[in-house]
Design a protein around this motif. Structure first.
Motif, short mmCIF file in Angstrom:
data_model
loop_
_atom_site.label_atom_id
_atom_site.label_comp_id
_atom_site.label_asym_id
_atom_site.label_seq_id
_atom_site.Cartn_x
_atom_site.Cartn_y
_atom_site.Cartn_z
N SER A 1 4.25 4.19 -11.35
CA SER A 1 3.63 3.43 -10.42
C SER A 1 4.04 3.20 -8.79
N ASP B 1 2.54 1.57 -3.68
CA ASP B 1 1.64 1.94 -4.90
C ASP B 1 1.09 3.32 -4.88
N ASP C 1 0.96 -1.15 0.07
CA ASP C 1 -0.12 -0.14 0.09
C ASP C 1 0.81 1.29 0.15
N ASN D 1 -0.42 4.96 -7.11
CA ASN D 1 -1.61 5.36 -7.73
C ASN D 1 -2.79 5.10 -6.78
N GLY E 1 -6.90 0.51 -10.72
CA GLY E 1 -5.38 0.48 -10.60
C GLY E 1 -4.83 1.54 -11.17
#
Length: 511
Positions: free
Chosen positions: A193, A51, A48, A53, A307
């Motif tokens: 990302s 990421d 988490d 995004n 995503g």
């Protein structure tokens, strides 16, 4: 008793920076205390946090709530991990405008003018796109990249085209001081990302530095003040000694620690049974945050953008309804996907869908003010956060302007064609002042950019908590260096300004 030259409380966007810079002096022993966990590399860092995004609003959060308007409360996530909110947030890396920092200087803080801030804002970045250009640099600890055309979702392409068709200029670099218009968002990442926090950019490269001790999982109760001087902190019942203490726990955490230390409004402290060390009524007062609101639709099947990054293209422009508009004081972004589990609770009630997409607005400078107040001297008890939204009538005009512009931008056929139903608003709402007020009351949320709860200013300013070198008025050996010291809001997300503050205060302290 453990002893340090400097103790930094909080390892977030500011604290990680301060600890690294202060420990560059190998003769100085530095302790960095963080209430959350510390991860030392990509192998041990949870998904988490990597990421970029998706914002991590639960797994590494303090679990705070805030009163947003007279009759609403919302979750108010703040990062609880090394890197702080830079480790859990949306990675947007936009500087304040020259006028923002010049305003800080005009409020009695000449060390913070644009001319003083720019060299620091430049040096901290590793700009992967414009590092060789004027106003930019390469090689700093904060990577910044912008979205490439082939990385944009169809909705982002449509938003860009719609803004250009509406007459807005193309802005290839939102961190150029004269830039305005629509263009790719600069982000704290090296690829499309992975989020890069201040923990990753600052702490990871010096993980083996012998004079820097990182202490995760430690909840600071208070600063120990004796004879008018800070001489350490109490952490989970243990006193740790220091020649100097720097609070960097953020605009919510730092005023809470100050209150528990007896530094704040004297009458309120005495009511809580806390001995008064310095009567500073500005501690916790003047909370300023940026609201967000928008026009959202439920996505058609197959267009959910699961995503994908929340936002990729942003429009920055100047308000037409503000009493005192500031260059680039309005921010509009195409939102690929908002998971309603943690955002916009009123929309969640009526949308009938897990997520929405659409155009979101963030008025950067509002008139309403809130506060951070302790309800208890117990460090485990969360402070009462009141964002104070819409307590000033002028903010209804700003938000109504924002909603109408969002509506216009969503009417592009390429955007509308990806949605099913517009949630909670229609053309009739736009035409009715009463309906618009109801929509604003129900839909306004926070962009999570709180500042100003320990603002800098001169000693004769009763609202000021620290001087322009961020030393606390009336207490020797104690400094605050984070978003709480900002004397006025910037027309940007606050991350780069927070890092700049930490870099600059570290240089003051190193002197």
């Amino acid at each position: 008793m453990r002893r340090f030259d400097d103790i930094v409380v909080g390892a977030g966007g500011a604290g990680a920076v301060l600890a690294v810079r202060l420990s560059e002096d190998r003769g100085r022993r530095v302790g960095l205390i963080e209430a959350g966990p510390h991860y030392q590399d990509t192998v041990t860092t949870p998904a988490d946090l990597l990421d970029g995004n998706t914002m991590s609003l639960r797994e590494h959060s303090w679990g705070l709530t805030a009163r947003i308007t007279a009759d609403r409360r919302i979750p108010f996530p703040q990062g609880k991990v090394t890197g702080g909110s830079s480790a859990v947030g949306n990675t947007v890396a936009i500087r304040g405008t020259p006028a923002d920092y010049d305003e800080w200087a005009a409020l009695g803080n000449p060390l913070w003018s644009w001319d003083q801030a720019l060299p620091v804002l430049t040096a901290l970045e590793d700009d992967l796109d414009f590092g060789t250009r004027e106003f930019h640099a390469s090689g700093g600890p904060v990577p910044i990249r912008r979205w490439r055309p082939d990385e944009l979702t169809p909705a982002q392409h449509a938003f860009l085209e719609g803004c250009l068709a509406a007459g807005h200029a193309y802005a290839e670099d939102h961190n150029h001081p004269e830039s305005s218009g629509v263009g790719p968002i600069p982000s704290t990442r090296r690829d499309a990302s992975v989020r890069v926090s201040t923990a990753m950019g600052y702490l990871w490269p010096v993980r083996d530095r012998p004079n820097l001790e990182i202490m995760p999982g430690g909840l600071v109760d208070r600063v120990v003040v004796r004879g008018g001087r800070a001489c350490g902190v109490v952490v989970d019942g243990e006193e740790i000694s220091a020649r100097r203490v720097i609070l960097a726990a953020g605009a919510i955490g730092s005023p809470a620690v100050l209150w528990r230390s007896g530094i704040g409004p004297g009458d309120r402290l005495r009511h809580l049974g806390i001995p008064v060390q310095a009567d500073l009524p500005g501690v916790g007062a003047g909370l300023t945050d940026q609201p967000r609101i928008g026009v959202f639709m439920t996505p058609m099947a197959g267009t959910e953008d699961e995503g994908k990054a929340t936002g990729q293209i942003v429009l920055r422009t100047t308000s037409s309804s503000s009493v005192a508009p500031r260059f680039n004081d309005m921010y509009y972004a195409m939102v690929n996907r908002f998971d309603l589990t943690h955002h916009f609770p009123k929309l969640r009630e009526v949308a009938g869908a897990r997520s929405v997409f659409g155009v979101m607005a963030v008025p950067r400078r509002t008139h309403s003010r809130g506060s951070v107040v302790l309800a208890s001297a117990d460090p485990a008890a969360p402070p009462h956060v009141d964002l104070g939204y819409l307590s000033d009538e002028r903010d209804y005009l700003l938000l109504a302007e924002a909603v109408r512009r969002c509506w216009q931008l969503t009417q592009s056929p390429k955007i509308v064609g990806q949605g099913q139903d517009v949630v909670l608003i229609d053309q009739q709402t736009l035409e009715s002042e009463e309906s618009m007020r109801h929509y604003i009351d129900a839909a306004v949320d926070s962009a999570y950019n709180p500042v100003g709860t320990a603002r800098m200013g001169k000693a004769d300013d009763e609202t000021a908590v620290v001087d322009q070198r961020c030393a606390v008025h009336g207490v020797d050996g104690l400094h605050v260096a984070d978003a709480s010291v900002m004397p006025a809001m910037v027309c940007a997300n606050t991350l780069l300004s927070v890092v700049m503050i930490a870099e600059r205060v570290a240089s003051f302290l190193a002197e």
